[in-house]
Design an enzyme around this catalytic site. Structure first.
Site, PDB file in Angstrom:
ATOM      1  N   HIS A 131     -25.438 -31.022  10.689  1.00  0.00           N
ATOM      2  CA  HIS A 131     -25.824 -31.602  12.177  1.00  0.00           C
ATOM      3  C   HIS A 131     -25.978 -32.929  12.115  1.00  0.00           C
ATOM      4  O   HIS A 131     -26.913 -33.195  11.859  1.00  0.00           O
ATOM      5  CB  HIS A 131     -25.003 -30.284  12.576  1.00  0.00           C
ATOM      6  CG  HIS A 131     -23.856 -29.214  12.582  1.00  0.00           C
ATOM      7  ND1 HIS A 131     -24.354 -28.382  11.828  1.00  0.00           N
ATOM      8  CD2 HIS A 131     -22.559 -29.727  12.980  1.00  0.00           C
ATOM      9  CE1 HIS A 131     -23.334 -27.640  11.757  1.00  0.00           C
ATOM     10  NE2 HIS A 131     -22.532 -28.015  12.073  1.00  0.00           N
ATOM     11  N   LYS A 135     -26.323 -32.509  18.444  1.00  0.00           N
ATOM     12  CA  LYS A 135     -26.410 -31.117  17.799  1.00  0.00           C
ATOM     13  C   LYS A 135     -27.739 -29.927  18.700  1.00  0.00           C
ATOM     14  O   LYS A 135     -28.964 -30.518  18.309  1.00  0.00           O
ATOM     15  CB  LYS A 135     -26.392 -30.533  16.862  1.00  0.00           C
ATOM     16  CG  LYS A 135     -25.169 -29.028  17.190  1.00  0.00           C
ATOM     17  CD  LYS A 135     -25.037 -28.784  16.098  1.00  0.00           C
ATOM     18  CE  LYS A 135     -24.879 -27.021  15.610  1.00  0.00           C
ATOM     19  NZ  LYS A 135     -23.840 -26.852  16.855  1.00  0.00           N
TER      20      LYS A 135
END
Length: 248
Positions: A131, A135
């Site tokens: 990600h 995040k």
């Protein structure tokens, strides 16, 4: 028009949902709610609420919802057992949908990974999620959902077999070990790989999201559907079975 309240409107997903709702023909925005806002107004003006906030935000939302029940579509990740229990309890008086990922592709990945886990029992399982640098939680909620599915398929308790990192001289990999690893960098929306490894061969199942709009559009469709459902707990499989587009 169904009126949708966005809880956690300043977040990346909240902003994406707001943008997607501008072109939605069945629903419109009622309230853009952020921390410190008016919860009573959010509930009074909304037919259904979409939550992409934080664990503490979801906890606050569920507590308030017990005083003014409304359909809740929850996509916040990193929720602990206390919040999940509260969610189950609240679903007795209102429809609640919860999923760590709201894309059809991930639902199919989860299904295929579970089946592969059953069929390839001698294969080692490793899960990798990637990600963007911003995040906050790791592993991702989707990765943990995948890990739960492959562990359940082998009648294993994930808490007893999960590995979240390897460093130093740790010895050989155990037979039932399921590793869940995380990478963070750049602007990666989301990539999940479930790998099955054996001597001489391996199988990898991948899903890559290239836009948050995928999740936002899914959340909106689910919220519209949920607004017409009875009080109970719903999952991504309930939604897709209703559409009759895939039998999971």
């Amino acid at each position: 028009m169904i009126k949708i309240g966005i809880y956690g409107a300043k977040g990346r997903m909240g902003k994406q949902i707001e943008e997607c709702l501008k072109s939605e023909t069945q629903a419109e925005i009622s309230i853009l709610y952020n921390k410190g806002g008016n919860l009573e107004e959010l509930f009074e003006k909304s037919d259904v609420i979409i939550d992409f906030s934080s664990p503490s935000g979801t906890h606050e939302l569920l507590n308030y919802a017990r005083t003014m029940p409304k359909p809740l579509t929850i996509g916040t990740t990193g929720l602990d057992e206390k919040i999940l229990h509260l969610m189950q309890s609240a679903s007795k008086v209102m429809p609640i949908f919860y999923a760590t990922n709201m894309s059809l592709g991930v639902a199919v990945l989860n299904y295929l990974a579970s089946k592969a886990s059953q069929m390839l029992r001698n294969f080692d399982i490793e899960i990798l999620e990637m990600h963007h640098r911003h995040k906050k939680d790791a592993p991702s909620g989707t990765a943990m959902t995948l890990a739960q599915s492959v562990a359940k398929a082998r009648n294993l308790e994930l808490e007893k077999v999960r590995v979240s990192g390897r460093d130093g001289i740790i010895g050989e990999r155990s037979k039932d070990e399921i590793a869940v690893m995380s990478l963070r960098g750049g602007d990666i929306v989301g990539r999940h790989t479930v790998g099955f490894y054996e001597d001489g061969e391996f199988l990898e199942l991948n899903h890559t999201a290239t836009s948050r709009a995928t999740f936002a559009k899914g959340a909106i469709k689910i919220a519209i559907w949920l607004s017409k459902q009875e009080a109970k707990m719903y999952s991504i499989n309930d939604f897709f079975r209703n559409l009759k587009c895939v039998q999971l």
